[in-house]
Every structure is written in structure tokens, then in C-alpha cells.
Scaffold this motif. Sequence first.
Motif, PDB file in Angstrom:
ATOM      1  N   GLU A 218      26.486 -47.120 -55.394  1.00  0.00           N
ATOM      2  CA  GLU A 218      25.985 -45.916 -55.442  1.00  0.00           C
ATOM      3  C   GLU A 218      25.059 -45.547 -54.409  1.00  0.00           C
ATOM      4  O   GLU A 218      24.916 -44.414 -53.683  1.00  0.00           O
ATOM      5  CB  GLU A 218      25.710 -44.967 -56.774  1.00  0.00           C
ATOM      6  N   THR A 219      23.992 -46.704 -54.211  1.00  0.00           N
ATOM      7  CA  THR A 219      22.860 -46.457 -53.279  1.00  0.00           C
ATOM      8  C   THR A 219      23.051 -46.669 -51.964  1.00  0.00           C
ATOM      9  O   THR A 219      22.230 -46.483 -50.801  1.00  0.00           O
ATOM     10  CB  THR A 219      21.649 -47.343 -53.829  1.00  0.00           C
ATOM     11  N   VAL A 220      24.317 -47.161 -51.620  1.00  0.00           N
ATOM     12  CA  VAL A 220      24.841 -47.597 -50.150  1.00  0.00           C
ATOM     13  C   VAL A 220      24.731 -46.173 -49.313  1.00  0.00           C
ATOM     14  O   VAL A 220      25.490 -45.227 -49.768  1.00  0.00           O
ATOM     15  CB  VAL A 220      26.270 -48.138 -50.002  1.00  0.00           C
ATOM     16  N   HIS A 221      24.380 -46.468 -48.177  1.00  0.00           N
ATOM     17  CA  HIS A 221      24.044 -45.122 -47.223  1.00  0.00           C
ATOM     18  C   HIS A 221      25.180 -44.821 -46.702  1.00  0.00           C
ATOM     19  O   HIS A 221      25.849 -45.477 -45.982  1.00  0.00           O
ATOM     20  CB  HIS A 221      22.814 -45.514 -46.228  1.00  0.00           C
ATOM     21  N   VAL A 222      25.655 -43.497 -46.481  1.00  0.00           N
ATOM     22  CA  VAL A 222      26.759 -42.965 -45.547  1.00  0.00           C
ATOM     23  C   VAL A 222      26.109 -41.948 -44.554  1.00  0.00           C
ATOM     24  O   VAL A 222      25.618 -40.714 -45.166  1.00  0.00           O
ATOM     25  CB  VAL A 222      27.828 -42.401 -46.437  1.00  0.00           C
ATOM     26  N   ALA A 258      35.294 -45.887 -52.074  1.00  0.00           N
ATOM     27  CA  ALA A 258      35.828 -47.028 -51.773  1.00  0.00           C
ATOM     28  C   ALA A 258      34.935 -47.689 -50.551  1.00  0.00           C
ATOM     29  O   ALA A 258      34.733 -48.919 -50.607  1.00  0.00           O
ATOM     30  CB  ALA A 258      37.160 -46.886 -51.352  1.00  0.00           C
ATOM     31  N   ALA A 259      34.809 -46.931 -49.592  1.00  0.00           N
ATOM     32  CA  ALA A 259      34.145 -47.685 -48.178  1.00  0.00           C
ATOM     33  C   ALA A 259      32.544 -48.105 -48.565  1.00  0.00           C
ATOM     34  O   ALA A 259      32.304 -49.098 -48.116  1.00  0.00           O
ATOM     35  CB  ALA A 259      33.744 -46.397 -47.173  1.00  0.00           C
ATOM     36  N   LYS A 260      32.041 -47.424 -49.696  1.00  0.00           N
ATOM     37  CA  LYS A 260      30.608 -47.765 -50.067  1.00  0.00           C
ATOM     38  C   LYS A 260      30.567 -49.136 -50.735  1.00  0.00           C
ATOM     39  O   LYS A 260      29.967 -49.938 -50.721  1.00  0.00           O
ATOM     40  CB  LYS A 260      30.254 -46.843 -50.938  1.00  0.00           C
ATOM     41  N   ALA A 261      31.585 -49.179 -51.534  1.00  0.00           N
ATOM     42  CA  ALA A 261      31.860 -50.435 -52.372  1.00  0.00           C
ATOM     43  C   ALA A 261      32.258 -51.693 -51.342  1.00  0.00           C
ATOM     44  O   ALA A 261      31.876 -52.873 -51.332  1.00  0.00           O
ATOM     45  CB  ALA A 261      33.145 -50.392 -53.546  1.00  0.00           C
ATOM     46  N   TYR A 270      25.014 -49.923 -45.561  1.00  0.00           N
ATOM     47  CA  TYR A 270      25.580 -48.518 -45.005  1.00  0.00           C
ATOM     48  C   TYR A 270      27.129 -48.850 -44.728  1.00  0.00           C
ATOM     49  O   TYR A 270      27.527 -49.870 -44.756  1.00  0.00           O
ATOM     50  CB  TYR A 270      24.754 -48.430 -43.570  1.00  0.00           C
ATOM     51  N   VAL A 271      27.804 -47.546 -44.661  1.00  0.00           N
ATOM     52  CA  VAL A 271      29.114 -47.626 -44.492  1.00  0.00           C
ATOM     53  C   VAL A 271      29.332 -47.251 -43.018  1.00  0.00           C
ATOM     54  O   VAL A 271      28.614 -46.396 -42.270  1.00  0.00           O
ATOM     55  CB  VAL A 271      29.552 -46.438 -45.256  1.00  0.00           C
TER      56      VAL A 271
END
Length: 320
Positions: A218-222, A258-261, A270-271
Amino acid sequence: MGAAELESLTRVVDRIRTNIGTVIEGKPEVVTSTLVVLLAGGHLLIEDVPGVGKTMLSKALARSIDCSVRRIQFTPDLLPSDVTGVSVFNQDTRQFEFRPGGVFANIVVGDEINRASPKTQSALLECMEERQVTVDNATYVLDTPFMVIATQNPVEMEGTYPLPEAQRDRFMARVSVGYPVENAELAMLRSHASASPLDDLEPVTDAAELRKLADIVETVHVADSVLGYAIGIADATRRSADLVLGASPRATLHLVRAAKAWAAMNGRDYVSSDDLADLAEPVLAHRLVPGVEAAMAGRTASDIVRRIVQAVPSPEARRA
């Protein structure tokens, strides 16, 4: 999110991947797609012809996680109450008691989902989207993590019902196992002929650890530019002359999740636009409905998605 958290995530993912790989020979890309959906908190649809390992893949994932697992065999006479549960009158207490159905588990394996009637298939709609079940005006919240792994045969097979559009839209991704390469099939014959490899499969993680990994994802930056790229791809499907049904806003959300995962599994916080491009086909294609002309010309939904991804400019291309 720190490097230690990403390292922890990739370490757990590698353990699960290795565990499943002892059962599913020579299909690393299919296993990876399955793990992306698991970490993104989505549901997976495995579609292929009989006998290629669809159910084996879903069982291998379920057994790799120390959590509650239920299997539902979808048949033409399966009832919605078999899936969600039913209220039963207790003669001793003179009250109705709720008996949970097959969806009350962390991992729900729905085998041959398109052999049940559309009415029974629709029993999954609420639980897949809202993580809850409503029976007789009472709502029951499902535990987390909650993942439906459904297998289905192609609609051309006898005794199948096509999944409704609303049902397909709730699956984050669709994958096809495909036939094994010669070496993998030879290894499978040697190892599977005498006993089932599932018998020796031990859990390598549990529900609590999966919840932690989901929080990391959830914390992955987009970046806003990458979000705009996702919207651009979805919008192109809605405007495509080859499609009568494009991607929904839920599809766009699933693509970003899905891209964050995917990014976290690759050790990034980051994505990138490449992540979206790589995942567009498995996340979007099963939701789209080609028009008559496209179908007659042999253009599948997957073909159309690939063309759209090539046509929509990425953020890097716009800056160039």
C-alpha cells in the motif's frame, strides 16, 4: 517504506514462489502473476483447458500459506446458499442460526466456476468486492486476507456458462497455465506419477505476515503522471472501435494496485509506466468484450489491449 521492508517482502515472495514451483513445473510467469494478485489483495481467475494444472496451482498457493482454506466445487446444482451460507432453525434454542458457506475462509478455491448457473456465480459478487456476506438482512464480515482463486474451462467446453461481466470485473487478473514444455512435463511425470506433490507441501508464511506485506504494498508510491497513464490506457479501451465494453474504473484501480505489488516484488518503492504496460493484458483483457467485426477478424481482447498499450504514450514519451 524502508529497504528492510522491501527485502522482507521479496524474501517471503521467493519462499512462496519456490514452494509452488515444486508442484507447478516450468511456469514461473504464471506463479509470479498469482503472487502479484495475492499481495495486491485481489482475486485470480485461472482459465485454460482441462488437465493443465489449474486446480493444482490454486491448491499449491493455498497450502503454501498457513491460513484457513475452503474449496468449492462448482456444479450445475450448486446453490447460492452453498456459497454464502444459510440460516437454519435450531429446535433446541428455537432460534435461527447462521451456518457459514464456502466463502468463509482466507483462501477460497472455486473449482470450475463456470459450471455453476449464473445465479450461483452471482453469489460471489458481494463477498469479492466488499469482503462481506449478507444473508437474511444480517451482514457477516469476512476475515483478511481474503482471496478467491477460481478456475474455469474455456466457454467452448460442454456444460459451461459464461461468467457475467460483473463477475469477471471483480477478478483482478486472469492467467492461463498453458501446456508445459517437454522438460517440465517429463519432470512432472517422474515426480507426480507415484504420489501427489501436494502431500509434501508445507506452509512457508501465514495470514498475519500476508497482512503485513499488503500494508507494505500500500505504501508504494505512484506518481500522478503514472496514474494518468493508467487512466489513458483504460480510456483508450472505452473509445476503441474494436470493443463494445471497455475497462471500468474498478479495472483501472486494479491495474494500479497490481502494479504496486509488482514494483514491490521487484524491490522498488515506486511504480513505473512499464509496470502498468506489463500488467495491462492480464488485468484488463478478461473484462473487455470485442465487437462483432473484431471477433470475425480474429482479434481477441488480449490483442486489442496490446495494441492499445503500444498506442498510448507513456509519461516518458510525452516528456521526450
